[in-house]
Design an enzyme around this catalytic site. Sequence first.
Site, mmCIF file in Angstrom:
data_model
loop_
_atom_site.group_PDB
_atom_site.id
_atom_site.type_symbol
_atom_site.label_atom_id
_atom_site.label_comp_id
_atom_site.label_asym_id
_atom_site.label_seq_id
_atom_site.Cartn_x
_atom_site.Cartn_y
_atom_site.Cartn_z
ATOM 1 C CG HIS A 1 46.615 38.524 27.439
ATOM 2 N ND1 HIS A 1 46.065 37.531 26.664
ATOM 3 C CD2 HIS A 1 46.226 38.261 28.714
ATOM 4 C CE1 HIS A 1 45.379 36.693 27.425
ATOM 5 N NE2 HIS A 1 45.443 37.122 28.673
ATOM 6 C CD GLU B 1 45.848 31.775 36.037
ATOM 7 O OE1 GLU B 1 45.574 32.980 36.032
ATOM 8 O OE2 GLU B 1 45.308 30.942 35.291
ATOM 9 N NE ARG C 1 43.596 40.733 32.537
ATOM 10 C CZ ARG C 1 43.728 39.406 32.433
ATOM 11 N NH1 ARG C 1 43.145 38.613 33.316
ATOM 12 N NH2 ARG C 1 44.420 38.876 31.456
ATOM 13 C CB SER D 1 27.455 37.876 22.089
ATOM 14 O OG SER D 1 28.545 37.624 21.198
ATOM 15 N NE ARG E 1 48.545 37.165 32.907
ATOM 16 C CZ ARG E 1 47.306 36.957 32.499
ATOM 17 N NH1 ARG E 1 46.610 37.951 31.997
ATOM 18 N NH2 ARG E 1 46.756 35.761 32.595
ATOM 19 C CG HIS F 1 49.725 36.165 28.356
ATOM 20 N ND1 HIS F 1 50.671 35.170 28.427
ATOM 21 C CD2 HIS F 1 48.716 35.770 29.176
ATOM 22 C CE1 HIS F 1 50.253 34.226 29.248
ATOM 23 N NE2 HIS F 1 49.074 34.569 29.715
#
Length: 536
Positions: A354, A117, A389, A14, A293, A242
């Site tokens: 993460h 970022e 990612r 959800s 990252r 992360h």
Amino acid sequence: MTAPLSFDAVIIGSGAAGLTAALMLARTMKVAVLSKGDLNAGSTTWAQGGIAAVLEPGDTFESHINDTMIAGAGLNNLQTVEFVVENAPRAIARLAELGVPFNPDETGNERWHLTREGGHSARRIVHVDDATGWSVQEALEKAARAEPNLTLLPDMVAIDLITGRHSPTAEDDERQVWGVYAYNRHTRKVDTITGKATVLATGGAGRTYLFSTAPRGATGDGIAMAWRAGSRVSNMEFMQFHPTCLYNLEVKNFLITEAVRGEGGLLKLPPGVEGGGERFMPRFDERGELAPRDIVARAIDHEIKRLGLDYVHLDISHESERFIEHHFPTILKKLAGLGIDMTTQPIPVVPAQHYTCGGVMVDRDGRTDLPGLYAAGEVTQSGLHGANRLASNSLLECLVYGESAAAHILETRADLVTPPDIRPWDESRVRDPDEEVVVQHNWREIRRFMWDYVGIVRTNKRLERAAHRIDMLKAEVEEYYGNFRVSGDLIELRNLVTVADLIVQSAQERPESRGLHYNADCTHTLPVASDTVLVP
């Protein structure tokens, strides 16, 4: 015996991916959305930073694509990256139409404020302060609750996908998926929920690790269920850590968003050690704190191990108090409650798991290997992320692929197969569990050895040790699962063992270091990038 709950489409999850697909399907179909806890308990709500999209003059799709490919260490699927990046502005516009209050641009030159970022070459992160995910989830939930064709089913723990193997009358491919068996936390019984199409939107597998920013329910359920049903899984070795999770013994798993570094935050060694108070990232990468990252996480891990530290410092106190209050109100308030004033003090941080970059293999339409089964979001390996990612591409993938999967279901609606008779869940040969402590002990053991042996830096020996422990645990968990009635914790433990096994298998099959997978015994990178594909 409870009669099956029947729908046109069943969405398992959800969050952003699941609700995006559900809202599009519910315009013309009867849809169910399952959540194993509260509807807002998934990873979407926890997302702080924002969503990446080309929205500013001077920025280009080509630049966003290039940044994504660089971060992914050449393992991304270019066509997938182009597809997602080019659909990003439209996805942001849809969220705005649903009422997501993205921060406006203070200069008046643009519609929204854009931050930057790590790994991005331009400001392209649209956000709602430092709590973007919460706002996105709230807007999607509000729209879902107002949709008459959409049934929301919280506190339903998916156990296994329903396939042709579960039907006494099915004549088609036994791999055809027709919904899911789910444990109802309220009745403590297993419900049969059927649909002509099923969408996995269950998120990642972060809770396989001891330290993770992922929510409690991120136990790799969709990946494990798809694998057991016969779907290929790919690139599970690429677990993103992360760089900056708050180090605090009282509060676990609180993320300090990437945007703190994007807005000028600096990583420094704490006082009292060699180089105390000084930046260390320039020694590891010319991009400093804005490096991708995986590089930042390994740099922090290196300094912590080299100097015997518990943490390093993330410092943005050189910015004005007004600036910090405006950009990071949620983090500021949280830290203040722990006695840390980020306007005057550095923040103690450590890396933590993460994001799961690998997962169930899907095509551009979100289709898996199994007829009738689609998947979207972190549960998948779509080709977008590659070996690492890029920041703020995750919610974007959920939005684009949630819609893409729904669009294909609607386009092929006439060809969808009506579920046959399905066998009800059989509990005739099991009994109530006698020692729940076994489940909790095995859960803790998995998370500990995965952190120690399959973390930021790996070796062949560590992977062998992890594989050995997984083999023993698999047998123990399957024996327990076969003899006792299911519970939420037992279902999650079974899935954790499965995804831990997939992660280790994938890591052992990659004879190089690339992106998030760093093996100290083979630090080279092969000239040709290839996916790690596991076949059931």
